[in-house]
Design an enzyme around this catalytic site. Structure first.
Site, PDB file in Angstrom:
ATOM      1  N   ASP A   1       0.874  -1.159   0.000  1.00 41.98           N
ATOM      2  CA  ASP A   1       0.000   0.000   0.000  1.00 41.98           C
ATOM      3  C   ASP A   1       0.926   1.228   0.000  1.00 41.98           C
ATOM      4  OD1 ASP A   1      -2.423   1.526   0.332  1.00 41.98           O
ATOM      5  OD2 ASP A   1      -1.877   1.772   2.435  1.00 41.98           O
TER       6      ASP A   1
ATOM      7  N   ASP B   1      -0.213   5.087   0.835  1.00 42.86           N
ATOM      8  CA  ASP B   1      -0.492   6.159   1.799  1.00 42.86           C
ATOM      9  C   ASP B   1      -0.471   5.647   3.228  1.00 42.86           C
ATOM     10  OD1 ASP B   1      -0.881   8.021  -0.291  1.00 42.86           O
ATOM     11  OD2 ASP B   1      -2.903   7.255  -0.600  1.00 42.86           O
TER      12      ASP B   1
END
Length: 223
Positions: free
Chosen positions: A7, A9
């Protein structure tokens, strides 16, 4: 070869690039600062709570991009990278990605944020494979404001990962080990699908889930 998915953010960078892009647009006067910042903050709060409607948010984000030419957007994004993103790319995150690259793992970033915002960030990490929300574009590359396909969030991350791997003649079962690093409970579907889930800088909900499941918890940066 193993598979390493990240991922973006609050996992590889200690901020939300989509939210910060909106704040940047408000700061430079590209959008009405008060109304845009308020709506941007509302969507971010929904994301944090796990109640965000991803289609509604992406229509808002991509609709904002569609107000400007691609040339103007690219100029602003270079400024955004310099002022906001580059200072947030920390050695610990770069080292983690590089360890998987040096091991000849298949590495990809998979993010709910759209490709326009995230592609230069993935490039800054030296990651060529990016799975992101896809903005519809014209033949000339202008953003229309519409989303192509389904969002790359929640169960959508699993669907997009499977589709990306299938295009290469692979599946999650192809790999002895498949890693996914994420900070959010929104990513539990994909974390549960890999052999090696890693709760990375996890929020409270994911941390509790990881502890209950016995998943490792990794901290790349301080809150």
């Amino acid at each position: 070869m193993n598979l390493a998915l990240f991922d973006l953010d609050n996992t590889l960078i200690p901020l939300d690039s989509d939210y910060e892009w909106g704040q940047f647009l408000a700061r430079i006067g590209a959008v009405d600062a008060e109304s845009f910042a308020r709506r941007n903050a509302d969507f971010y709060a929904q994301y944090e709570a796990g109640t965000l409607d991803p289609v509604e948010y992406l229509e808002f984000a991509l609709g904002t991009l569609a107000q400007f030419t691609r040339k103007q957007l690219d100029e602003w994004h270079r400024q955004f990278m310099e002022e906001v993103i580059a200072p947030a790319i920390l050695p610990a995150a770069l080292d983690l990605v590089k360890r998987h690259q040096d091991a000849d793992d298949l590495v990809a970033i998979i993010t709910a944020t759209n490709r326009f915002v995230t592609e230069p960030i993935a490039a800054a990490f030296g990651v060529r494979n990016l799975i992101a929300a896809e903005p519809d574009v014209t033949d000339k590359g202008e953003i229309t404001g519409r989303l192509r396909g389904i969002p790359t969030s929640g169960p959508g991350k699993v669907a997009h990962t499977n589709e990306w791997l299938a295009a290469q003649g692979k599946s999650l079962d192809t790999f002895d080990r498949s890693y996914f690093y994420s900070d959010s409970q929104n990513d539990i579907p994909l974390l549960s699908a890999v052999t090696n889930p890693v709760a990375t800088n996890p929020n409270a909900l994911l941390k509790a889930h990881a502890q209950a499941k016995g998943w490792p918890i990794l901290t790349l940066f301080d809150d």
